[in-house]
Design a protein around this motif. Structure first.
Motif, PDB file in Angstrom:
ATOM      1  N   ARG A   1       0.857  -1.181   0.000  1.00 53.25           N
ATOM      2  CA  ARG A   1       0.000   0.000   0.000  1.00 53.25           C
ATOM      3  C   ARG A   1       0.892   1.229   0.000  1.00 53.25           C
ATOM      4  O   ARG A   1       1.502   1.561   1.013  1.00 53.25           O
TER       5      ARG A   1
ATOM      6  N   ASP B   1      -0.144   4.345  -0.916  1.00 51.88           N
ATOM      7  CA  ASP B   1      -0.823   5.633  -0.848  1.00 51.88           C
ATOM      8  C   ASP B   1      -0.885   6.176   0.563  1.00 51.88           C
ATOM      9  O   ASP B   1      -1.411   7.251   0.788  1.00 51.88           O
ATOM     10  N   ILE B   2      -0.370   5.457   1.521  1.00 47.13           N
ATOM     11  CA  ILE B   2      -0.296   5.982   2.882  1.00 47.13           C
ATOM     12  C   ILE B   2       1.131   5.848   3.366  1.00 47.13           C
ATOM     13  O   ILE B   2       1.929   5.103   2.805  1.00 47.13           O
TER      14      ILE B   2
ATOM     15  N   PHE C   1       2.495   4.702   6.235  1.00 44.55           N
ATOM     16  CA  PHE C   1       2.974   3.528   6.934  1.00 44.55           C
ATOM     17  C   PHE C   1       3.093   2.344   5.998  1.00 44.55           C
ATOM     18  O   PHE C   1       2.210   2.111   5.170  1.00 44.55           O
TER      19      PHE C   1
ATOM     20  N   LEU D   1       3.410  11.670   0.813  1.00 46.73           N
ATOM     21  CA  LEU D   1       2.939  12.714   1.723  1.00 46.73           C
ATOM     22  C   LEU D   1       2.129  13.728   0.922  1.00 46.73           C
ATOM     23  O   LEU D   1       2.427  13.961  -0.253  1.00 46.73           O
TER      24      LEU D   1
ATOM     25  N   ARG E   1       7.536   8.164   8.003  1.00 48.63           N
ATOM     26  CA  ARG E   1       7.204   9.559   8.290  1.00 48.63           C
ATOM     27  C   ARG E   1       5.757   9.779   7.910  1.00 48.63           C
ATOM     28  O   ARG E   1       5.292   9.252   6.909  1.00 48.63           O
ATOM     29  N   TYR E   2       5.078  10.552   8.688  1.00 48.10           N
ATOM     30  CA  TYR E   2       3.670  10.781   8.419  1.00 48.10           C
ATOM     31  C   TYR E   2       3.247  12.092   9.059  1.00 48.10           C
ATOM     32  O   TYR E   2       3.952  12.636   9.915  1.00 48.10           O
ATOM     33  N   ILE E   3       2.111  12.557   8.642  1.00 52.15           N
ATOM     34  CA  ILE E   3       1.591  13.806   9.206  1.00 52.15           C
ATOM     35  C   ILE E   3       0.535  13.466  10.242  1.00 52.15           C
ATOM     36  O   ILE E   3      -0.362  12.664   9.993  1.00 52.15           O
TER      37      ILE E   3
ATOM     38  N   LYS F   1       5.737  13.747  11.600  1.00 50.38           N
ATOM     39  CA  LYS F   1       6.263  12.823  12.610  1.00 50.38           C
ATOM     40  C   LYS F   1       7.137  11.778  11.937  1.00 50.38           C
ATOM     41  O   LYS F   1       6.916  11.408  10.782  1.00 50.38           O
ATOM     42  N   GLN F   2       8.063  11.331  12.710  1.00 52.96           N
ATOM     43  CA  GLN F   2       8.946  10.285  12.202  1.00 52.96           C
ATOM     44  C   GLN F   2       9.019   9.164  13.222  1.00 52.96           C
ATOM     45  O   GLN F   2       9.200   9.420  14.407  1.00 52.96           O
ATOM     46  N   LEU F   3       8.867   7.963  12.740  1.00 53.47           N
ATOM     47  CA  LEU F   3       8.973   6.805  13.613  1.00 53.47           C
ATOM     48  C   LEU F   3      10.333   6.170  13.381  1.00 53.47           C
ATOM     49  O   LEU F   3      10.684   5.841  12.238  1.00 53.47           O
ATOM     50  N   THR F   4      11.101   6.036  14.446  1.00 58.98           N
ATOM     51  CA  THR F   4      12.413   5.413  14.311  1.00 58.98           C
ATOM     52  C   THR F   4      12.442   4.114  15.108  1.00 58.98           C
ATOM     53  O   THR F   4      11.712   3.956  16.083  1.00 58.98           O
TER      54      THR F   4
END
Lengths: 274, 328
Positions: free
Chosen positions: B72, B74-75, B77, B224, B291-293, B311-314
């Motif tokens: 996927r 289009d998002i 994650f 994004l 990374r996501y909003i 936001k960023q997920l590490t």
């Protein structure tokens, strides 16, 4: 034979395995693009196209429409290209000397601030409505009208319906009550086994003075259906409550723009109420 | 849960044409789901030693896969699932050609290879796919094609107290789906332009050996929105939309990390012990996973409003570990 066994001892220091880091020091991406809202129907081209622009995501708490009033807008059909002019009163672009014809294909070309966007649509013919059945059932204190309209769908089109009660007043004036149930548009794949789309309607009223019931149907270029289905909750409006999960909607504007430009045609059938 | 079976037969022949030239030819036939899909996969590999320590090679292969990784895109994650062929989903197929040269010196190896792969019947989620009970998952898929090409360099030192190898891949991977990204070709999540792995092992003496591995990879692509706009159809009230100009139009920062290890072997009470110390991600690189909003409520209590943050997920910061192995 040597017996060998391995005893592993693993000691992990207590560090977290994952974390969410706020990266608000990074700029949110922004790319200014054109926004095009266009609908054309058979007849003179009036109030057809709105041109706007996108805003940075951080502008979400403001009421923004961003209408662009100095765009160059053209409509191309066949070998002809005509310019649309700004209707300042309505902030829309049109040109009523252009007569839109059902069955023809039109391309909208927009230039503004060095950006170019375009979209193509076919104006569908009016819907092929077959029959409207109406039944009346007297209740204790009201009347229940049920109706069913049948429509022969065509490929690459979508259909939307609404119903109108007409009453001829004593003064000879036509009083109308519009009933729009805001249903999702239907396409050929929604047809019943008989190959026709069945639009159903039920309305309970205490007033029994209505004379006729009108079934209004609009045919759209399929692009409208793709947009409608892909955008999610149709009831949503107002201040955005986006989350990361909201993804792209299927628009048909190409180039440095986003939006929808689609053709539509309308037809109706009026039947006397029993 | 999906169940299926598949059967395959394989025929291969290794033919040493001359002392320096060899050929490996084969074919595989696969059948899946009661013969619903039957595919032939020819393959050919040529090898020619032009000098004592220089070998040229080339290969051609066709392969089919009945399990699809559906991504996927289009998002933000990573949301990937595996689905099997059938029910309107065709087996994916690849056709690959490659050529390379290998220099094999005493204790050192150098290999350079280039490849091109074309892929058909790839599947991805449609934009704004709706995951709803009663709707087959495949109804949310759309099919397209892909291409992958690039080159690989591999150097290895095999002898002496200091050994190791370095591998570098320069690659492009693209996807083209008529129904996605306005039909424009885009880079999938896993497109990595550069990929480097450096492994060094040093044997200090009989008791001690040290190791280090450094990896570097270009960041994955992600999607994004690049703007916000108001859109109001004549038939209804208007609303705000996010503008997604490009599918996977952004790329995460590069991923890189250094892992080191030290191993000490010793004997204690007649038992052999091996103490190992490893540190994962020595310099604590905050490698992004996604990374996501995210919209958060800000402002005074009487006038709160949503404001977007990137936001960023590490994952996996520095991780030391110790191990003790006893052999008896």
């Amino acid at each position: 034979m040597r017996l060998s066994r391995t005893i592993p001892f693993l000691l992990f220091l207590g560090l977290p395995l994952g974390c969410e880091e706020n990266t608000d020091s990074l700029d949110l991406p922004y790319r200014e693009r054109l926004v095009i809202e266009g609908i054309i129907v058979p007849g003179p081209l009036r109030g057809a196209v709105r041109v706007a622009r996108t805003f940075p995501l951080t502008a979400n708490n403001q009421v923004i429409e961003g209408t662009v009033l100095d765009a160059l807008v053209f409509l191309r059909y066949g070998d002809t290209t005509r310019q649309l002019h700004l209707n300042r009163e309505r902030s829309l672009y049109d040109n009523d000397s252009i007569i839109v014809t059902a069955g023809n294909t039109y391309t909208l070309l927009v230039d503004w601030n060095g950006k170019h966007a375009q979209a193509t649509t076919r104006v569908p013919s009016p819907p092929l409505m077959d029959t409207v059945y109406v039944a009346r059932r007297n209740m204790n204190d009201s009347v229940l009208y049920t109706a069913e309209a049948l429509l022969n769908p065509r490929a690459d089109e979508a259909y939307d319906a609404s119903w109108i009660f007409h009453t001829l007043t004593s003064g000879g004036r036509d009083s109308a009550i519009y009933l729009d149930f805001s249903q999702a548009p239907l396409v050929a794949e929604d047809a019943a086994a008989d190959g026709r789309i069945h639009f159903l309607f039920a309305f309970r009223t205490t007033s029994v003075v209505h004379d006729t019931l009108q079934f209004n149907c609009t045919s759209f270029d399929r692009a409208y259906y793709d947009f409608y289905i892909s955008r999610g909750d149709p009831e949503f409006s107002g201040v955005p409550t986006y989350s990361y999960f909201e993804g792209p909607v299927r628009w048909n504007v190409q180039g440095e723009g986003v939006g929808l430009f689609y053709g539509a045609s309308n037809s109706h059938l009026k039947v006397p109420l029993p | 849960m999906q169940r299926s079976w598949d059967a395959s037969a394989f025929l291969q022949d290794e033919w040493r044409v001359t002392g320096a030239f060899s050929l490996n030819a084969g074919a595989r036939i696969n059948s899946m789901q009661d013969g619903s899909f039957t595919d032939l996969e020819p393959r050919l590999a040529l090898s020619c030693r032009i000098l004592d320590n220089v070998t040229l090679s080339a290969a051609y292969a066709v392969a089919h896969q009945y399990l699809h990784l559906v991504v996927r895109n289009d998002i933000s994650f990573p949301t990937d699932i595996w689905v099997q062929s059938g029910d309107g989903i065709l087996p994916s197929s690849t056709e690959q050609v490659s050529a390379g040269i290998q220099l094999d010196f005493r204790g050192e190896l150098l290999r350079v290879e280039a490849y091109h792969k074309s892929l058909k019947n790839l599947y991805e989620y449609r934009d704004m796919a709706e995951i709803t009970a009663g709707v087959p998952t495949s109804a949310n898929f759309t099919s397209g094609t892909g291409e992958a090409y690039g080159g690989e360099l591999f150097v290895e030192k095999k002898l002496g107290p200091l050994t190791g190898w370095v591998g570098y891949t320069l690659a492009w991977t693209t996807r083209t789906f008529p129904e996605l990204n306005n039909g424009q070709t885009f880079f999938p999540h896993y497109d990595k332009r550069h990929d480097v792995t450096l492994v060094v092992l040093y044997r200090v003496d009989e008791a001690w050996d040290l190791g280090a591995t450094w990896t570097y990879a270009s960041g994955e692509t992600y999607t994004l929105p690049a703007g916000l706009f108001f859109y109001g159809l004549p038939q209804e009230r208007g609303r705000y939309y996010l503008d997604y100009p490009d599918r996977n139009g952004y790329r995460l920062p590069p991923f890189h990390k250094l892992d080191v290890s030290a191993n000490h072997s010793f004997t204690w009470f007649g038992l052999s012990f091996r103490l190992s110390m490893d540190i994962y991600n020595v310099y604590n690189r905050q490698n992004p996973f996604a990374r996501y909003i995210k919209y958060e409520e800000v402002g005074p209590a009487f006038a709160k409003y949503s404001y977007p943050y990137l936001k960023q997920l590490t994952l996996f910061p520095i991780l030391p570990s110790f191990g003790l192995r006893c052999t008896f």
